[in-house]
Design an enzyme around this catalytic site. Structure first.
Site, PDB file in Angstrom:
ATOM      1  N   ASP A 104       9.362  11.433 -19.543  1.00  0.00           N
ATOM      2  CA  ASP A 104       8.260  12.114 -18.869  1.00  0.00           C
ATOM      3  C   ASP A 104       8.607  12.330 -17.402  1.00  0.00           C
ATOM      4  O   ASP A 104       9.366  11.574 -16.791  1.00  0.00           O
ATOM      5  CB  ASP A 104       6.951  11.344 -19.018  1.00  0.00           C
ATOM      6  CG  ASP A 104       6.961   9.974 -18.345  1.00  0.00           C
ATOM      7  OD1 ASP A 104       7.987   9.271 -18.471  1.00  0.00           O
ATOM      8  OD2 ASP A 104       5.962   9.615 -17.698  1.00  0.00           O
ATOM      9  N   GLU A 159       6.056   6.597 -18.071  1.00  0.00           N
ATOM     10  CA  GLU A 159       6.441   5.822 -16.896  1.00  0.00           C
ATOM     11  C   GLU A 159       5.875   6.437 -15.628  1.00  0.00           C
ATOM     12  O   GLU A 159       5.518   5.724 -14.687  1.00  0.00           O
ATOM     13  CB  GLU A 159       7.963   5.737 -16.812  1.00  0.00           C
ATOM     14  CG  GLU A 159       8.488   4.664 -15.856  1.00  0.00           C
ATOM     15  CD  GLU A 159       8.616   5.140 -14.410  1.00  0.00           C
ATOM     16  OE1 GLU A 159       8.816   4.291 -13.528  1.00  0.00           O
ATOM     17  OE2 GLU A 159       8.508   6.362 -14.155  1.00  0.00           O
TER      18      GLU A 159
END
EC number: 3.5.1.18
Length: 386
Positions: free
Chosen positions: A78, A144
């Site tokens: 991500d 994250e």
């Protein structure tokens, strides 16, 4: 075992960047990794974790080998939003190569490092006929850059329930500063954010003796907090730092003493403290100015140090072999998912230069992608039996 072909780290980084995986969207990045790792002989497991009030997050666990040592690589596909697309010189999700640079969101943080490690593993498997000489696993998460609720923490819980126990783990965060490999992170500062609200008594500014101005109490408390150092650092950490990030009264009237005033504080603290200790330190200094206050904390993570050992020795030797540099063992910067992994096994972080992380035109060079791949490969050869 079937012959394998190592992917090219630059081309794989470009393919990953082309996946629009803005947190918590998967964007096709895990699909790409599952295809590549499956082709190298990894057993891949896709895991989607949920929690009320948060977005579902897709994660990937992949492993090859069953023996010891078990070396893990942890990373996240991500990325943060691109911001103003018009400010970019290229399509942020185009994975475009301009001269010697690969430009795009996630190039540095941290799709480039994932691509380099995958390619390094592929190279090792090519050399060894598909047998790694132990076990290698990938822990790839998708949140994250978000709340970090349905990613690494839950993936680690699943691994423990399944008996998946790495002996050491490399995290591919962009740790390098001036040059590739100049810093290996062996710990991280703790981080907490606290909302401090001071209450008073509302009144007319012409009659202050009939009111109690919370702004005055708050400003005096904030002065205490910024004037007194929390500590002077420790053997592996710089001094803890408190920053005031917001002060808000929400008062549109110039002649009204407000009923309350609020400030937001962020503290990055070293291994001399726990979050509870830091909050106690804050409360004591605010209490010296007023007893009518509330402190609402949000803990991002505790400080930790993963003692240097076989993992850091192998990474440092690999950096020296490939670049000629001797890396420093650092603990600066923000938090990372290493704060969760350190409870499972020794962990160290090594990745690309962080100068453009989260910026417009985030970029790395093809040379550094290939050099990071070579560093990872050299470290794996040292850590895994021939």
């Amino acid at each position: 075992m079937a012959a394998v072909t190592a992917p090219d780290p630059v081309e794989l980084a470009q393919r990953l960047i082309r996946c629009p995986s803005v947190t918590p969207a998967e964007g096709g990045a895990l699909d790409e990794l599952e295809t590549v790792l499956g082709g190298l002989g990894f057993r891949c497991t896709r895991l989607t974790f949920t929690e009320p009030g948060t977005a579902d997050v897709a994660n990937l666990y992949a492993r090859i080998g069953t023996g010891s040592p078990h070396i893990a690589f942890a990373g996240h596909t991500d990325v943060v939003p691109v911001g103003d697309t018009a400010a970019w010189s290229v399509d942020p999700f185009g994975g475009q190569r301009v001269g010697d640079e690969v430009i795009g969101r996630g190039a540095v943080d941290m799709k480039g490092a994932i691509a380099a490690f995958v390619a390094a593993v592929g190279r090792l498997l090519e050399e060894r006929g598909g047998d790694p000489g132990g076990s290698i696993s990938f822990l790839i998460t998708g949140d994250e850059e978000g709340p970090s609720i349905n990613g690494t923490r839950k993936l680690l819980e699943w691994m423990q329930a399944e008996g998946e126990q790495p002996e050491m783990c490399v995290v591919g965060e962009p740790t390098s500063e001036a040059a590739l490999g100049d810093t290996i992170k062996v710990g991280r500062r703790g981080s907490l954010t606290a909302r401090l609200t001071v209450h008073g008594t509302q009144g007319h500014t012409a009659y202050p003796h009939k009111a109690d101005n919370p702004v005055h109490h708050l400003t005096r408390a904030l002065r205490r907090l910024i004037d007194e150092p929390i500590d002077d650092g420790s053997s592996h950490f710089e001094p803890s730092q408190l920053q005031i990030t917001s002060v808000d009264v929400g008062n549109p009237a110039h002649n009204v003493i407000p009923a309350s005033a609020t400030a937001t504080l962020n503290v990055r603290f070293n291994d001399r403290h726990t979050s509870d200790h830091v909050l106690g330190w804050i409360r004591a200094r605010v209490h010296a100015e007023t007893t009518n206050f509330e402190l609402t904390p949000r803990i991002s993570g505790e400080s930790f140090l993963s003692p240097p050992g076989a993992l850091t020795d192998a990474l440092a030797a690999a950096v020296q072999e490939v670049t000629g540099r001797t890396p420093a063992l650092g603990t600066g910067g923000g938090t990372s998912d290493a704060r969760f992994i350190k409870d499972l096994c020794p962990v160290a972080e090594l990745g690309l230069r962080n100068a453009t992380a989260h910026q417009v035109d985030e970029r790395t060079t093809t040379q550094e992608l290939r050099e990071l791949c070579a560093i990872d490969h050299a470290a794996l050869r040292r850590l895994l039996a021939p």
